[in-house]
Enzyme design. Structure first.
Site, PDB file in Angstrom:
ATOM      1  CG  ASN A  16       7.714  18.530  28.552  1.00  0.00           C
ATOM      2  OD1 ASN A  16       7.808  19.390  29.421  1.00  0.00           O
ATOM      3  ND2 ASN A  16       6.928  18.543  27.059  1.00  0.00           N
ATOM      4  CD1 TRP A  17      11.256  17.172  34.255  1.00  0.00           C
ATOM      5  CD2 TRP A  17      11.259  18.769  36.267  1.00  0.00           C
ATOM      6  NE1 TRP A  17      12.018  16.306  35.186  1.00  0.00           N
ATOM      7  CE2 TRP A  17      12.173  17.589  35.846  1.00  0.00           C
ATOM      8  CE3 TRP A  17      11.154  19.317  36.617  1.00  0.00           C
ATOM      9  CZ2 TRP A  17      13.442  17.096  37.493  1.00  0.00           C
ATOM     10  CZ3 TRP A  17      12.326  19.781  37.849  1.00  0.00           C
ATOM     11  CH2 TRP A  17      13.337  18.644  37.714  1.00  0.00           C
ATOM     12  CE  LYS A  18       3.719  17.291  28.674  1.00  0.00           C
ATOM     13  NZ  LYS A  18       2.319  16.602  28.255  1.00  0.00           N
ATOM     14  CG  HIS A 108       4.824  20.136  24.291  1.00  0.00           C
ATOM     15  ND1 HIS A 108       3.391  20.022  24.407  1.00  0.00           N
ATOM     16  CD2 HIS A 108       5.253  19.222  24.099  1.00  0.00           C
ATOM     17  CE1 HIS A 108       3.292  18.939  24.604  1.00  0.00           C
ATOM     18  NE2 HIS A 108       4.290  18.168  24.628  1.00  0.00           N
ATOM     19  CD  GLU A 110       1.360  19.203  26.747  1.00  0.00           C
ATOM     20  OE1 GLU A 110       1.494  20.054  27.496  1.00  0.00           O
ATOM     21  OE2 GLU A 110       0.606  18.094  26.898  1.00  0.00           O
ATOM     22  N   GLY A 184      -0.318  12.128  27.021  1.00  0.00           N
ATOM     23  CA  GLY A 184      -0.742  11.872  28.021  1.00  0.00           C
ATOM     24  C   GLY A 184      -1.941  10.803  27.883  1.00  0.00           C
ATOM     25  CB  SER A 224       1.419   7.789  26.001  1.00  0.00           C
ATOM     26  OG  SER A 224       0.448   8.003  26.373  1.00  0.00           O
ATOM     27  N   GLY A 245       6.639  12.898  29.390  1.00  0.00           N
ATOM     28  CA  GLY A 245       6.318  13.939  29.688  1.00  0.00           C
ATOM     29  C   GLY A 245       5.805  13.078  31.134  1.00  0.00           C
ATOM     30  N   GLY A 246       4.517  12.150  31.593  1.00  0.00           N
ATOM     31  CA  GLY A 246       3.888  12.196  32.694  1.00  0.00           C
ATOM     32  C   GLY A 246       5.109  10.338  33.214  1.00  0.00           C
TER      33      GLY A 246
HETATM   34  P1  PGA Z   1       2.915  12.415  28.079  1.00  0.00           P
HETATM   35  O1  PGA Z   1       3.240  13.739  27.551  1.00  0.00           O
HETATM   36  O2  PGA Z   1       4.999  11.376  27.918  1.00  0.00           O
HETATM   37  O3  PGA Z   1       2.754  12.194  28.979  1.00  0.00           O
HETATM   38  O4  PGA Z   1       2.656  11.340  26.858  1.00  0.00           O
HETATM   39  C1  PGA Z   1       4.341  13.484  26.335  1.00  0.00           C
HETATM   40  C2  PGA Z   1       4.865  15.451  25.861  1.00  0.00           C
HETATM   41  O5  PGA Z   1       3.708  15.817  26.280  1.00  0.00           O
HETATM   42  O6  PGA Z   1       5.900  15.241  25.539  1.00  0.00           O
END
Ligand code: PGA
Length: 266
Positions: A16-18, A108, A110, A184, A224, A245-246
């Site tokens: 997930n590049w966001k 998600h 967010e 995150g 994470s 994510g990250g």
């Molecule tokens: P993260 O994000 O790996 O940066 O914790 C995961 C996500 O929000 O899908």
């Protein structure tokens, strides 16, 4: 050593590049990621890998993947609950379908948090994705406060039940368990915590969509995830992959996560 996940389900690593990487950056990134996986002899039949770029990158990523016949999959990060019409700024499922988008992330944390997306809205988005042949990656997860008040699985279980309200008859969905406190933060859940919730989520899928669909549904862990902790999650019987994510923005790191079998030893 324990084997990877279930033999019934192909593990799925989703990046997930966001809101990162524009369309030019996405082309360079996907090219390099494909080379890294090729160098590592990645077997896509054994571990599926997909990226989830921003909307404006999708056409570029689609063109590259189709021109170079890459086995990498791709998905969108959101979709409108409406089919078409006067919804300024929204993207319809049929537009995604026209770009060969295979997956769409729905719900998600967010989106739930910053865009006030409700369970009802998410159920509609899931229904319209399914109607258009796009596989929803349904995200659920508890906040730190929920964890303290209700324990770990109550909120994700309730969210999944609500999300599937209009999904009767669906046969192909992906569920991502993402504790909000782990996203995150550098503080991932333990594999045992992820397994415990994934098991409960599979029961919800069985209850609503039947045992056969539940057996075939990939349940991912997210929050994470890194190359150093991925193997622990994938050793658990009910965890079938990760939503990253990250770490999905670092090519070497994401390729290494995708190659988790090397860390598990299978
Ligand atoms: P993260 O994000 O790996 O940066 O914790 C995961 C996500 O929000 O899908």
């Amino acid at each position: 050593m324990a084997s990877v996940s279930s033999d019934k389900r192909v593990p799925f690593i989703a990046g997930n590049w966001k809101m990162n990487l524009d369309h030019l950056q996405s082309i360079a990134f996907v090219q390099k990621l494909a080379w890294s996986l090729k160098d590592a002899n990645h077997d896509f039949a054994k571990t599926e890998v997909a990226v989830f770029p921003p909307f404006t990158d999708l056409r570029s990523v689609q063109t590259l993947i189709s021109a170079d016949k890459l086995e990498l999959g791709f998905g969108a990060q959101d979709v409108s609950a409406h089919a078409s019409g006067a919804y300024t700024g929204e993207i319809a499922a049929q537009f995604l379908k026209a770009l060969d988008v295979r997956y769409v992330i729905i719900g998600h944390s967010e989106r739930r948090q910053y865009h006030n997306e409700t369970d009802e809205l998410l159920a509609q988005k899931i229904a319209i994705a399914i109607e258009n042949g796009i596989v929803p990656v349904i995200c659920v997860g508890e906040t730190a406060e929920d964890l303290e008040l209700h324990g770990q699985s109550a909120v994700p279980v309730a969210q999944l039940r609500a999300a599937l309200a209009l999904a009767g008859g669906a046969t192909n969905i992906v569920v991502a368990y993402e504790p909000v406190w782990a996203i995150g933060s550098g503080q991932a859940a333990t594999p045992e915590q992820a397994e415990q919730v994934a098991e409960q989520l599979r029961l919800v899928v069985a209850e609503i969509l039947g045992d056969e669909v539940a057996d075939a549904t990939r349940i991912l862990y997210g929050g994470s995830v890194k190359s150093t902790n991925i193997a622990g999650f994938l050793r658990k019987p009910n965890v079938d992959g990760a939503l990253v994510g990250g770490a999905s923005l670092d090519i070497a790191e994401f390729a290494s996560i995708s190659q988790f079998r090397k860390h598990v030893g299978t």
